[in-house]
Design a protein around this motif. Structure first.
Motif, PDB file in Angstrom:
ATOM      1  N   ARG A 149       0.833  -1.211   0.000  1.00  0.00           N
ATOM      2  CA  ARG A 149       0.000   0.000   0.000  1.00  0.00           C
ATOM      3  C   ARG A 149       0.866   1.260   0.000  1.00  0.00           C
ATOM      4  N   LEU A 150       1.887   1.265   0.839  1.00  0.00           N
ATOM      5  CA  LEU A 150       2.780   2.425   0.920  1.00  0.00           C
ATOM      6  C   LEU A 150       3.477   2.671  -0.413  1.00  0.00           C
ATOM      7  N   SER A 167      -2.367   5.725   2.087  1.00  0.00           N
ATOM      8  CA  SER A 167      -2.230   4.267   2.196  1.00  0.00           C
ATOM      9  C   SER A 167      -3.072   3.665   3.310  1.00  0.00           C
ATOM     10  N   ILE A 177       1.548  10.175   2.288  1.00  0.00           N
ATOM     11  CA  ILE A 177       1.669   8.755   1.949  1.00  0.00           C
ATOM     12  C   ILE A 177       0.960   7.917   2.999  1.00  0.00           C
ATOM     13  N   ASP A 187       2.483   1.660  -3.419  1.00  0.00           N
ATOM     14  CA  ASP A 187       1.500   2.063  -4.430  1.00  0.00           C
ATOM     15  C   ASP A 187       1.227   3.565  -4.352  1.00  0.00           C
ATOM     16  N   VAL A 188       0.988   4.043  -3.150  1.00  0.00           N
ATOM     17  CA  VAL A 188       0.688   5.468  -2.968  1.00  0.00           C
ATOM     18  C   VAL A 188       1.922   6.314  -3.251  1.00  0.00           C
TER      19      VAL A 188
END
Length: 180
Positions: free
Chosen positions: A9-10, A35, A31, A12-13
């Motif tokens: 998630r981190l 996320s 971020i 991706d963002v």
């Protein structure tokens, strides 16, 4: 959410924000918010912003180089044309903002050793792919192809669309014909 999901998630963002807006323009709090990962976990996974930037670039490098290699392999009849056709498609993507690696280096320069290392490794991988296309003992052609790829990418960052890749392809084809 386990650490692997949080890391994904981190990243991706971070990738979306860093590429669209720039690394320095995006704080860790954005971020974290984007996320949904708690701040404490974010800093446990990425103790510093440089660690996050490095991981983002490493992941992008893997995806980018894999896609480019697959396109070149699929165009085995004319791998140089396949390379520039792949670039033309990339340059035409609506969110194209140039080379993430050169953008990162331009923002952070040599002050961030981890980031500089990833950028250099990425460019060395790209050069190795181009060396395979140029053929054995063709350092001159390899360097010329690298300049064409990098130059087309910079031109497309300023004026997105397929045309810089098409023009670079024409030059590459002339170089290859004249160097046979």
């Amino acid at each position: 959410m386990d650490d692997e999901e949080a890391r994904t998630r981190l990243l991706d963002v971070a990738e979306a924000l860093f590429y669209a807006e720039g690394i320095q323009a995006v704080g860790m709090d954005r971020i974290r918010t984007g996320s949904g990962v708690p701040l404490k976990r974010l800093y446990r996974i990425f103790p510093a912003k440089e660690a996050l930037v490095t991981a983002y670039l490493e992941r992008r490098d893997g995806r980018w180089m894999t896609s480019l290699r697959e396109a070149v392999a699929a165009g085995s009849a004319d791998p140089v044309a396949a390379l520039f056709d792949w670039l033309a498609e990339w340059f035409s993507e609506p969110d194209f903002r140039g080379c993430a690696f050169l953008n990162a280096f331009g923002e952070l320069s040599a002050a961030h050793a981890g980031v500089l290392d990833v950028v250099r490794r990425h460019k060395a991988e790209l050069r190795a792919l181009l060396a395979d296309l140029a053929g054995p003992d063709r350092e001159d052609l390899t360097d010329q192809l690298l300049i064409l790829v990098e130059g087309a990418t910079v031109v497309a960052a300023l004026n997105p669309g397929p045309e810089p890749a098409r023009r670079a392809r024409e030059v590459a084809e002339r170089l290859i014909r004249s160097n046979v």
